[in-house]
Design an enzyme around this catalytic site. Structure first.
Site, PDB file in Angstrom:
ATOM      1  N   HIS A 202       0.827  -1.205   0.000  1.00  0.00           N
ATOM      2  CA  HIS A 202       0.000   0.000   0.000  1.00  0.00           C
ATOM      3  C   HIS A 202       0.867   1.263   0.000  1.00  0.00           C
ATOM      4  CE1 HIS A 202      -3.108   2.707   2.227  1.00  0.00           C
ATOM      5  NE2 HIS A 202      -3.071   2.970   0.946  1.00  0.00           N
TER       6      HIS A 202
ATOM      7  N   HIS B  31       1.770   4.723  -2.940  1.00  0.00           N
ATOM      8  CA  HIS B  31       1.939   6.111  -2.472  1.00  0.00           C
ATOM      9  C   HIS B  31       3.345   6.631  -2.778  1.00  0.00           C
ATOM     10  CE1 HIS B  31      -1.713   7.059   0.024  1.00  0.00           C
ATOM     11  NE2 HIS B  31      -1.870   5.746  -0.108  1.00  0.00           N
TER      12      HIS B  31
ATOM     13  N   HIS C 105      -4.304   0.863  -6.165  1.00  0.00           N
ATOM     14  CA  HIS C 105      -4.487   1.518  -4.870  1.00  0.00           C
ATOM     15  C   HIS C 105      -5.868   1.224  -4.295  1.00  0.00           C
ATOM     16  CE1 HIS C 105      -5.619   4.938  -2.203  1.00  0.00           C
ATOM     17  NE2 HIS C 105      -4.441   4.637  -1.676  1.00  0.00           N
TER      18      HIS C 105
ATOM     19  N   ASN D  25      -6.638  -0.374  -0.631  1.00  0.00           N
ATOM     20  CA  ASN D  25      -6.969   0.633   0.378  1.00  0.00           C
ATOM     21  C   ASN D  25      -8.372   0.528   0.950  1.00  0.00           C
ATOM     22  OD1 ASN D  25      -6.197   3.344   1.716  1.00  0.00           O
ATOM     23  ND2 ASN D  25      -8.157   3.788   0.738  1.00  0.00           N
TER      24      ASN D  25
ATOM     25  N   ILE E 205      -6.147   9.161  -0.845  1.00  0.00           N
ATOM     26  CA  ILE E 205      -6.367   8.903   0.567  1.00  0.00           C
ATOM     27  C   ILE E 205      -5.381   7.836   1.011  1.00  0.00           C
ATOM     28  CG2 ILE E 205      -8.185   7.276  -0.032  1.00  0.00           C
ATOM     29  CD1 ILE E 205      -7.675   9.093   3.287  1.00  0.00           C
TER      30      ILE E 205
END
Length: 831
Positions: free
Chosen positions: A490, A495, A682, A686, A831
């Site tokens: 993740h 990110h 993602h 997530n 997010i």
């Protein structure tokens, strides 16, 4: 001619903002106004039409609508041609959000300028803001009137790598991760610098603060609640702040978590019974809120939190996680444990087992004998009459292997208070019904103690005692899985590793470049959410360290994965599936790929989205680059990719696996991978965090006890009350409630989310009619995919997503409502 200027108002203004707004309305009448300047595509910029003030600004200053449209009228000379850019000077004191400008009155039709940016006051930023029309231009095709502006805008965005950044700046630059620790608070808050020769890591956005700590090159931290710097255009818009990010996450981190600490008398207090966990959803936790904490009542806490206003107390009640919605006891079953490996929140670690017993790639000179303790006799009785060799040949055995990820860190992790972990391997068998079942779990410790203690194999239970040992072993696997999921799959892969590509895009690709226009929706909010993570989530003693097994070594595990595992050329879905042995090339299949595990929801749905993205990107790239020569000669494009690799991922830039950028297919592959990671990958990793992890026994983020063996002092306690021992091994009440509050927030879609197949201001996004039509086709394909996913989730032959008590797999269903829905694919890592 008329310019229609659309400005987005703030939903709420404080007293100071209202006063300044009224003051600006007054000074606007005497010439301190908003000035537009048109730049022709053909004429020298010095011959542009200037000083076109918006004449109705003061008249509309009191309009309360979300969007207000202003106008400016002007006359153009007949030889002016078409405007290709507009500069905007804000002579007011207050910044404003400029959504778009449309010029009307041209015979060829309106000319659109998508802006979506804040325009700062010239009092603080004397430079004019430049906005280009929606017509895309490759660098070599830039009209003569825009060439100098194109170069100037990029130069202004790059900065010079020096100076302290103001929150209103729009400067994109690189830095290492040297702001996670705070060594001046004590040795416990010191953290290694990530990025550089010692510890390779991708680069982050530079904030402009110099290293200040004594005997350290760590950068001084901006502690909460002070805001972190990200370029002004990357900051959350007001609706995002209001619904999730700023308000919700800050409410959780800054006020709710301290209230939890104050309310729970002992940090190590655990759950005494499963009913204590149920209370969190039915009755909640009574919070003791002091006067100094009263502000938490006023902040927009998550929907998961129900507040009861009382004089000095509040009630924190959590929504029931989706994992409990169909079958409260599903998490106990082996088939559900296996199903979540392919359809849960972390479906990207399972691999085909190619040899038995499995082998480690660690250095035996450092980590000692690394032979697996798994033997044929451990699994032979679980293979439905097959031999181990036959099961391997028929590709019936799969593995989730965290041995090498955890073993190098275990001595340090297990020395921490309240942490007791193993390095795990789990073997799964593919049954004749097409489902997986776990058949053995290997639990490893560093070989510092007796050899019999460093390796242990646990197999499916045959009696009451072995049943509880098996449940504990599965929980340790889930704890390993939770750490790798959060820190590697993740955070790192979606990110952190995307940030360099975003920084390079802003620094090297003009806003009028067609590739920037393609990537723009997939970069939205990522720099801001990453900055917020550095401040409150992955920092020293932050939520991730507090709630996950590796503790203060969380980011060390992330960095080790970057150095030893991450490869950009394997980040695309087909390449990743082939790397893990979960698929093989097969020209007879629709997409040239055959899944070895046919009922693999993440891969099944993911491939539909992957190839939809790839087809859209190929159409886009072939439209603008009919020949490879154009790609090679595109200076901005080549500088973007080169800087992404050599600066943004500089620590790995010498690797021979980086894709070349020489042909159209090279560009299609690179862009498809970036868009996939930013959107579908993602989303898959997530938005299931609370639906699956909100019930801590299903997916404990850390374990506090090892599994006792006969003869251990704790074995008698375990034997006398196995349920109590199991619960004492899970996170404490404080750890669990803090974790639940944060992952609920991270699993939430905000109302302003932009989902795959959609674009804001579609009508003015591009001036190229063929590309607009191609995008509508892509959007229609995404809608067809959503219907196909719905059909699959109702197909009883697909047992991993349909059945009694089985959750449908919707994490890759493209659309979603706001909130914690366990579905939806936003365009970007927002997010």
């Amino acid at each position: 001619m008329t310019a229609r200027v659309t400005v987005r108002n703030k939903h709420k203004e404080d007293l100071k903002e209202t006063f300044v707004k009224q003051l600006d309305a007054i000074t606007d009448r005497i010439g301190r106004n908003i000035v537009l300047e048109l730049i022709s595509t053909q004429l020298d910029p010095s011959k542009s039409i200037s000083h076109l003030g918006i004449h109705d600004w003061s008249k509309k200053s009191n309009i309360k609508a979300e969007k207000v449209q202003y106008s400016a009228d002007f006359t153009l000379d007949s030889d002016f041609g078409l405007p290709g850019a507009i500069t905007v000077s804000n002579k007011h004191q207050r910044e404003f959000f400029l959504e778009s400008i449309t010029l009307e009155g041209f015979a060829s039709g309106p000319v659109h300028f998508p802006c979506n940016s804040w325009v700062q006051s010239t009092k603080h930023h004397p430079a004019k803001r430049i906005f280009f029309s929606n017509e895309p231009y490759l660098p070599s095709e830039t009209p003569p009137g825009l060439r100098a502006l194109r170069e100037r805008e990029l130069k202004d965005l790059r900065g010079e790598g020096k100076g302290v950044r103001k929150l209103s700046d729009r400067i994109y630059d690189y830095d290492i991760y040297n702001d996670l620790g705070n060594p001046d608070k004590g040795i416990d808050y010191a953290r290694p610098v990530l990025g550089g020769e010692k510890i390779p890591y991708p680069r982050r956005c530079r904030t402009g603060r110099e290293p200040t700590y004594t005997d350290s090159n760590a950068e001084s931290r901006v502690e909460k609640p002070s805001p972190m710097y990200v370029p002004r255009d990357e900051q959350f818009e007001e609706s995002k702040k209001k619904t999730f990010s700023y308000g919700r996450l800050k409410a959780v981190l800054h006020t709710l978590v301290p209230s939890l600490k104050a309310s729970i008398s002992a940090e190590n207090r655990g759950f005494n019974a499963f009913a204590d966990i149920d209370v969190l959803y039915k009755e909640g936790i009574l919070l003791k809120v002091g006067i100094q904490d009263e502000i938490w009542r006023l902040l927009p806490l998550p929907k998961v939190v129900t507040k009861i206003q009382e004089s000095s107390e509040g009630l924190l009640r959590y929504d029931t996680p989706k994992i409990l919605s169909k079958d409260k006891f599903a998490w106990l079953r082996d088939d559900e444990f296996a199903r979540q490996a392919i359809a849960g929140v972390n479906p990207v670690n399972i691999e085909l087992l190619k040899e038995f017993p499995p082998k480690s790639n660690l250095d035996p000179q450092i980590y000692g004998p690394l032979e697996s303790a798994l033997k044929e006799e451990h699994i032979l009785g679980q293979l439905h009459g097959m031999s181990v060799q036959q099961a391997l040949q028929e590709k019936k055995l799969f593995i989730v292997d965290y041995h090498d990820a955890y073993l190098p860190f275990l001595n340090r992790i297990n020395a921490l208070d309240g942490r007791n972990s193993y390095a795990t391997r789990t073997i799964f068998f593919l049954t004749s019904q097409g489902t997986l079942k776990p058949i053995a779990i290997e639990l490893s410790l560093p070989p510092s103690g007796p050899p019999s203690r460093s390796k242990r194999v646990v197999t499916p239970p045959v009696d009451a005692t072995s049943n509880w040992i098996w449940q504990l072993a599965k929980s340790h696997v889930c704890s390993n899985d939770a750490g790798v999921h959060q820190l590697v799959n993740h955070w790192l892969r979606t990110h952190a590793c995307m940030e360099p590509f975003i920084l390079a895009a802003h620094r090297q690709l003009s806003a009028m470049h067609p590739i920037f226009k393609l990537l723009d929706p997939h970069m939205r909010y990522t720099l801001e959410i990453n900055a917020l993570a550095r401040q409150s989530l992955i920092n020293a003693d932050g939520v991730i360290e507090s709630c996950f097994t590796p503790g203060r070594y969380c980011m060390d595990i992330s960095a080790a994965a970057y150095k030893n595992f991450w490869r950009f050329d394997k980040e695309g879905l087909p390449a990743d599936l082939i790397r893990r042995g979960m698929a093989v090339p097969d020209s007879t299949q629709p997409h040239g790929l055959k899944l070895l595990l046919e009922d693999y929801p993440y891969a099944q749905d993911g491939l539909l989205i992957w190839f939809a993205i790839e087809n859209w990107v190929r159409t886009y790239v072939n439209h603008y680059y009919p020949s490879s020569t154009m790609i090679i000669n595109d200076t901005e494009l080549q500088l973007w990719y080169s800087e992404s690799v050599n600066v943004g991922h500089g620590d790995l830039s010498d690797a021979d696996w980086w894709p070349k950028l020489e042909t159209g297919e090279d560009l299609v592959s690179i862009l498809t991978t970036i868009i996939w990671l930013s959107s579908a990958q993602h989303a898959a990793l997530n938005f299931g965090q609370y639906p699956y992890g909100g019930y801590v026994p299903n997916r404990p983020p850390l374990m506090r006890r090892h599994i006792p063996e006969q003869g251990d002092p704790e074995f008698e306690n375990f034997h006398a009350d196995p349920q109590k021992y199991f619960l004492s091994a899970l996170p404490s009440l404080l750890q669990a409630t803090k974790f639940m509050a944060v992952v609920d927030t991270l699993s939430t879609h905000s109302p302003d989310e932009e989902y795959i197949g959609n674009r804001q201001q579609m009508s003015i996004w591009s001036g190229d009619a063929e590309i607009v039509e191609a995008f509508y086709e892509f959007s229609a394909e995404i809608q067809r995919i959503e219907k196909e996913i719905d059909r699959r989730n109702n197909d009883p032959s697909l047992r991993s997503r349909c059945g009694a008590g089985v959750l449908p797999y919707e994490l890759l269903a493209p659309s979603s409502e706001p909130g914690v829905t366990c579905r939806g694919v936003p365009n970007s890592v927002s997010i």
